[in-house]
Design an enzyme around this catalytic site. Structure first.
Site, PDB file in Angstrom:
ATOM      1  N   LYS A  55     -48.595   6.362  -1.998  1.00 49.39           N
ATOM      2  CA  LYS A  55     -49.652   7.199  -1.393  1.00 49.39           C
ATOM      3  C   LYS A  55     -49.393   8.686  -1.668  1.00 49.39           C
ATOM      4  O   LYS A  55     -50.266   9.386  -2.154  1.00 49.39           O
ATOM      5  CB  LYS A  55     -49.713   6.961   0.134  1.00 49.39           C
ATOM      6  CG  LYS A  55     -50.116   5.553   0.511  1.00 49.39           C
ATOM      7  CD  LYS A  55     -50.228   5.379   2.000  1.00 49.39           C
ATOM      8  CE  LYS A  55     -48.909   5.544   2.745  1.00 49.39           C
ATOM      9  NZ  LYS A  55     -47.901   4.534   2.418  1.00 49.39           N
ATOM     10  N   THR A  56     -48.180   9.117  -1.360  1.00 56.19           N
ATOM     11  CA  THR A  56     -47.857  10.531  -1.576  1.00 56.19           C
ATOM     12  C   THR A  56     -47.877  10.832  -3.078  1.00 56.19           C
ATOM     13  O   THR A  56     -48.371  11.879  -3.501  1.00 56.19           O
ATOM     14  CB  THR A  56     -46.473  10.848  -0.974  1.00 56.19           C
ATOM     15  OG1 THR A  56     -46.478  10.416   0.392  1.00 56.19           O
ATOM     16  CG2 THR A  56     -46.157  12.321  -1.020  1.00 56.19           C
ATOM     17  N   ASP A 268     -51.864  13.965   3.886  1.00 54.15           N
ATOM     18  CA  ASP A 268     -50.876  12.870   3.785  1.00 54.15           C
ATOM     19  C   ASP A 268     -50.486  12.428   5.199  1.00 54.15           C
ATOM     20  O   ASP A 268     -50.673  13.175   6.155  1.00 54.15           O
ATOM     21  CB  ASP A 268     -49.631  13.362   3.026  1.00 54.15           C
ATOM     22  CG  ASP A 268     -48.731  12.200   2.579  1.00 54.15           C
ATOM     23  OD1 ASP A 268     -49.153  11.032   2.710  1.00 54.15           O
ATOM     24  OD2 ASP A 268     -47.607  12.466   2.096  1.00 54.15           O
ATOM     25  N   GLU A 269     -49.930  11.232   5.324  1.00 55.84           N
ATOM     26  CA  GLU A 269     -49.477  10.693   6.627  1.00 55.84           C
ATOM     27  C   GLU A 269     -50.608  10.783   7.657  1.00 55.84           C
ATOM     28  O   GLU A 269     -50.379  11.170   8.805  1.00 55.84           O
ATOM     29  CB  GLU A 269     -48.251  11.465   7.139  1.00 55.84           C
ATOM     30  CG  GLU A 269     -47.055  11.481   6.212  1.00 55.84           C
ATOM     31  CD  GLU A 269     -46.208  10.230   6.292  1.00 55.84           C
ATOM     32  OE1 GLU A 269     -46.551   9.311   7.067  1.00 55.84           O
ATOM     33  OE2 GLU A 269     -45.200  10.165   5.562  1.00 55.84           O
ATOM     34  N   GLN A 299     -47.422   2.601  10.138  1.00 55.22           N
ATOM     35  CA  GLN A 299     -46.346   3.581  10.349  1.00 55.22           C
ATOM     36  C   GLN A 299     -46.714   4.640  11.373  1.00 55.22           C
ATOM     37  O   GLN A 299     -46.109   5.712  11.397  1.00 55.22           O
ATOM     38  CB  GLN A 299     -46.014   4.274   9.025  1.00 55.22           C
ATOM     39  CG  GLN A 299     -45.430   3.354   7.985  1.00 55.22           C
ATOM     40  CD  GLN A 299     -45.004   4.133   6.748  1.00 55.22           C
ATOM     41  OE1 GLN A 299     -44.139   4.989   6.796  1.00 55.22           O
ATOM     42  NE2 GLN A 299     -45.620   3.815   5.624  1.00 55.22           N
ATOM     43  N   ARG A 663     -37.699   2.151   4.390  1.00 60.75           N
ATOM     44  CA  ARG A 663     -37.076   3.316   3.735  1.00 60.75           C
ATOM     45  C   ARG A 663     -36.132   2.871   2.625  1.00 60.75           C
ATOM     46  O   ARG A 663     -35.693   3.661   1.798  1.00 60.75           O
ATOM     47  CB  ARG A 663     -36.256   4.161   4.743  1.00 60.75           C
ATOM     48  CG  ARG A 663     -36.994   4.805   5.892  1.00 60.75           C
ATOM     49  CD  ARG A 663     -38.195   5.577   5.471  1.00 60.75           C
ATOM     50  NE  ARG A 663     -39.394   4.732   5.559  1.00 60.75           N
ATOM     51  CZ  ARG A 663     -40.541   5.016   4.930  1.00 60.75           C
ATOM     52  NH1 ARG A 663     -40.638   6.074   4.177  1.00 60.75           N
ATOM     53  NH2 ARG A 663     -41.584   4.218   5.036  1.00 60.75           N
TER      54      ARG A 663
HETATM   55  P1  ATP Z   1     -44.488   6.094   2.542  1.00 62.45           P
HETATM   56  O1  ATP Z   1     -45.449   5.138   3.164  1.00 62.45           O
HETATM   57  O2  ATP Z   1     -43.096   5.779   2.920  1.00 62.45           O
HETATM   58  O3  ATP Z   1     -44.884   7.519   2.756  1.00 62.45           O
HETATM   59  P2  ATP Z   1     -45.708   6.230  -0.045  1.00 62.45           P
HETATM   60  O4  ATP Z   1     -46.784   5.218  -0.038  1.00 62.45           O
HETATM   61  O5  ATP Z   1     -46.101   7.634   0.131  1.00 62.45           O
HETATM   62  O6  ATP Z   1     -44.561   5.816   0.975  1.00 62.45           O
HETATM   63  P3  ATP Z   1     -44.354   7.159  -2.380  1.00 62.45           P
HETATM   64  O7  ATP Z   1     -43.298   7.877  -1.670  1.00 62.45           O
HETATM   65  O8  ATP Z   1     -45.433   7.918  -3.029  1.00 62.45           O
HETATM   66  O9  ATP Z   1     -44.967   6.037  -1.427  1.00 62.45           O
HETATM   67  O10 ATP Z   1     -43.738   6.196  -3.485  1.00 62.45           O
HETATM   68  C1  ATP Z   1     -42.669   5.302  -3.177  1.00 62.45           C
HETATM   69  C2  ATP Z   1     -41.778   5.144  -4.389  1.00 62.45           C
HETATM   70  O11 ATP Z   1     -42.477   4.422  -5.399  1.00 62.45           O
HETATM   71  C3  ATP Z   1     -41.382   6.463  -5.011  1.00 62.45           C
HETATM   72  O12 ATP Z   1     -40.052   6.358  -5.457  1.00 62.45           O
HETATM   73  C4  ATP Z   1     -42.333   6.599  -6.193  1.00 62.45           C
HETATM   74  O13 ATP Z   1     -41.778   7.383  -7.218  1.00 62.45           O
HETATM   75  C5  ATP Z   1     -42.508   5.153  -6.619  1.00 62.45           C
HETATM   76  N1  ATP Z   1     -43.799   4.837  -7.281  1.00 62.45           N
HETATM   77  C6  ATP Z   1     -45.024   5.056  -6.776  1.00 62.45           C
HETATM   78  N2  ATP Z   1     -45.969   4.608  -7.638  1.00 62.45           N
HETATM   79  C7  ATP Z   1     -45.315   4.109  -8.710  1.00 62.45           C
HETATM   80  C8  ATP Z   1     -45.721   3.487  -9.948  1.00 62.45           C
HETATM   81  N3  ATP Z   1     -46.988   3.299 -10.254  1.00 62.45           N
HETATM   82  N4  ATP Z   1     -44.760   3.083 -10.787  1.00 62.45           N
HETATM   83  C9  ATP Z   1     -43.457   3.264 -10.488  1.00 62.45           C
HETATM   84  N5  ATP Z   1     -43.006   3.828  -9.349  1.00 62.45           N
HETATM   85  C10 ATP Z   1     -43.920   4.252  -8.470  1.00 62.45           C
HETATM   86 MG    MG Z   2     -45.614   9.048   1.634  1.00 55.23          MG
END
Ligand code: ATP
Ligand code: MG
Length: 725
Positions: A55-56, A268-269, A299, A663
């Protein structure tokens, strides 16, 4: 053709322009769902997805794409929940585009954006009179105490007629005020708001807190006038949001200007945005509708601020019926087993498919998690630190790849002790080391005075306790302030004696003499309570210290993180079990503080923090500790009816456990003590909600680790020095 950015090289007189990556380059590696979110440009969209689904990542790459396609950074507003998260976003954006290409972008917290708007607009609207100061946490506490004590002449408030039998503490009152403001209520609606937010509160409590709120608002208006004669007022952090929102809502010209100055709003969040934060973002995006939100309702962990996971989605759908909801099903962060277990857990949440879908793992395999049951926190910490050491010895991970996560701040103590004992550097994110917490230092000062008031540590302790006394007894000991301490210091220097001796033998005013007699009597009582550390610390608490800390700070939990000051004191007493002799305890603590300071300077260190602070972050190896009933779920959150636990009181706690597990990138460990501060605990009921872990839970129950093998006082000191600096 992609536009170009100025490279950040400051040495070259001719600024070198490097082309910005184009959309295709920025989309590299994204899956089809992520691409959809990444390419979404016009209109409202909500990316709803599980943890670690990118997402981020997508939000930031989308911002980078907009800039690379020619949108001026200043026309983009990105917002998130905490300053740390905002800083991290900013850094990640710099990695994508370079620093100068993003110059002018509004990236920060809701509070930061609101402050910026208010400063400018109030100055334009009201000139000098639009100046305001921030009512920060320490101001809030001071004023709240004064209001609740009805004793502050200085603020010149009407005496609030609080109910005789009503126990209101500053933290609880401030939390009520904050939650109300975050749901959009101002003080004139105090009763309605509080009754709605806290259905369990009795009418007198609602009325008491509402009265408190009125006095508090008056204090913000009045006190500053009295102090500086400048007609400025104070705004607390929640006021920043509320006032900025009112300004945008009620002033057409200002609203139009901000609506026209941003083309894209991104959040975000979003599951933890309060109603007022949501309204702020919605109003800014009202005209063009370009609002892009990402979040995971699973979350949502800030219910105490009035955030509601379902409301996030409902508000979006109501405001933008044509808005897109995008799902990002793939989890990229964690190994398959972690994803499976997290899915099992969150499936028990009261959140159906409209709100969240199970995550799909993209990474297979991965090591088996560790599940272990221990006699107590001490044994748990020893075991965890040993496992960390083993993994470090494998040489695959630096220290910073490890995180130890706990539900409440007080639970950090055993782990800090064990890490220091093992010589492993650690850092506490967003918190203070256990032995540096105010109430812990206070109590140890009493202990020091009962052992030896005449050494250097005794001098410091005496000053600290005098300071407590001056606050504690208010008017009667007003003469014990800073001026008095300087006077005693001078006398001690002249007589070449300790501070305590100068205090004992000096000639002071009658009120001071009375207070000093009282102070010495207290220290004598603590000394006479017994020869053990536990006896003396318990006696120190009984001198009225507990009551003092409740009146000063309240006994409510900290920022939703469970721990209260009193829990830290319970934890301190638990820590004494290893040190019968007070002298040994004091030597031990002095050493721990010294070592913790060295440890905090290390750039590579194990991460310790509460689960709340871990939101949005990730590490290869995560140790979730204190996974026991009454710790996680925390006893303060649990509600019972006719002796039965109300399942909805588990909801937010379950989401916390889900945040913690998700995490981990490679390995996670769940551990729990059988006893905590003398009370028997069962394992967390959330373990039963993860059937994949059942065999490991069963094995853990069969083979608990026994009490920690601690050496006696003297041996421990030696061990301590060996592991030393
Ligand atoms: P959270 O819910 O904990 O905030 P999030 O959904 O924001 O998580 P991110 O932090 O953006 O997720 O990504 C999680 C991990 O996955 C990071 O290490 C990111 O680099 C990796 N990632 C995200 N998309 C891809 C992708 N398409 N291919 C490979 N790695 C990815
Ligand atoms: Mg995030």
């Amino acid at each position: 053709m992609p536009i170009t950015a100025v490279a950040s090289s400051k040495t070259s007189p001719e600024k070198v322009r490097t082309p910005l990556p184009d959309a295709e380059a920025l989309a590299e590696g994204l899956n089809s769902h992520q691409r959809e979110a990444f390419l979404h440009t016009q209109g409202a969209a909500l990316a709803l997805a599980g943890a670690g689904s990118g997402k981020t990542t997508v939000l930031l790459r989308r911002v980078a794409r907009l800039i690379s396609e020619g949108v001026a950074p200043a026309r983009i507003l990105v917002t998130t929940f905490t300053r740390r998260a905002a800083d991290e976003m900013s850094d990640r954006l710099h990695v994508l585009l370079g620093e100068e290409a993003t110059e002018g972008i509004w990236i920060g917290t809701f509070h930061g954006h609101s402050l910026r708007i208010l400063k400018k607009e109030f100055a334009d609207l009201y000139g000098k009179e639009g100046k305001f100061e921030i009512a920060d946490e320490s101001w809030q506490k001071r004023v709240s105490r004064a209001i609740l004590a009805k004793a502050d002449k200085y603020i010149k408030l009407p005496s609030p007629p609080f109910g005789q039998n009503l126990r209101l503490d500053p933290k609880m009152c401030l939390l009520g005020v904050s939650a109300s403001k975050n749901t959009g209520y101002a003080c004139d609606m105090a009763e309605t708001s509080l009754a709605r937010l806290y259905p369990d509160w009795e009418v007198p409590t609602v009325e008491g807190v509402a009265k408190f709120w009125r006095c508090y608002e008056m204090a913000k208006q009045k006190e500053f006038d009295l102090m500086s004669r400048v007609p400025a007022r104070r705004l607390d952090f929640d006021d920043l949001l509320l006032e900025a929102f009112y300004l945008l809502r009620d002033n057409n010209a200002i609203r139009r200007r901000y609506q026209e100055s941003f083309d894209y709003i991104l959040v975000d969040e979003t599951q933890d945005t309060s109603q007022i934060q949501w309204e702020f973002a919605r109003v800014l995006a009202e005209k063009h509708g370009n609002l892009f939100l990402v979040g995971d309702v699973g979350q949502s962990i800030y219910g105490f601020r009035g955030c509601d996971p379902k409301l996030t989605v409902m508000s979006f759908q109501k405001a933008f019926p044509q808005g897109d909801i995008i799902r990002l099903p793939a989890n990229y962060r964690s190994h398959e087993l972690i994803v499976t277990v997290a899915n099992e857990l969150i499936a028990h949440a009261d959140l159906d498919d409209r709100y969240r879908l199970p995550m799909e793992a993209t990474r297979t395999g991965g090591p088996e998690p560790a599940l272990t049951q221990h006699f107590d926190g001490e044994a748990e910490a020893q075991f965890v630190v040993e496992r960390i050491r083993e993994r470090l010895n494998e040489g695959r991970h630096p220290f910073k790849d490890f995180a130890v996560l706990y539900r409440t701040n007080a639970y950090s103590r055993c782990f800090e002790d064990a890490l220091i004992g093992a010589g492993i550097p650690y850092q506490i994110t967003g918190g203070t080391g256990f032995y540096n917490r105010r109430e812990v230092k206070d109590l140890l000062s009493y202990l020091q005075l009962s052992v030896d008031p005449h050494c250097a540590a005794g001098d410091e302790a005496a000053k600290r306790v005098l300071n407590i006394a001056s606050k504690r007894f208010g008017k009667t000991s007003r003469g014990l302030g800073r001026g008095f301490i300087t006077q005693v210091e001078e006398q001690a220097a002249k007589k070449k004696c300790s501070f305590y001796e100068a205090l004992r033998t000096g000639a002071f005013k009658t009120a001071q003499d009375v207070a000093i007699r009282d102070f010495r009597r207290q220290i004598q009582e603590i000394h006479d309570a017994g020869d053990t550390t536990v006896a003396r610390l318990t006696a120190a608490r009984f001198t009225g210290y507990d009551e003092y800390i409740i009146n000063e700070e309240g006994d409510s939990e900290d920022e939703g993180e469970g721990s209260s000051r009193l829990e830290n004191l319970d934890e301190l007493i638990a820590a004494c079990a290893r040190f019968n002799a007070p002298e040994a305890m004091l030597t031990f603590v002095a050493g721990q503080i010294r070592k913790a300071q060295q440890s905090a300077r290390s750039l590579d260190a194990i991460n310790l923090m509460t689960i709340h602070k871990a939101k949005g972050l990730e590490w290869p190896c995560v140790f979730i500790v204190g996974f026991a009933m009454n710790l996680l779920p925390h006893h303060r959150s649990l509600r019972y009816e006719d002796g039965n636990l109300l399942p909805d009181s588990l909801e937010e706690e379950r989401r916390l456990a889900y945040v913690a597990i998700t995490r981990a990138r490679e390995f996670f460990s769940l551990s729990w003590p059988q006893y905590h501060n003398g009370k028997a605990l069962g394992p967390s009921p959330f373990l039963d909600e993860m059937p994949t872990l059942a065999p490991l839970v069963e094995a853990a129950r069969q083979t608990p680790t026994g009490p920690a093998t601690t050496a006696g006082d003297e041996e421990y000191t030696e061990e301590w020095e060996e592991n030393g600096d």
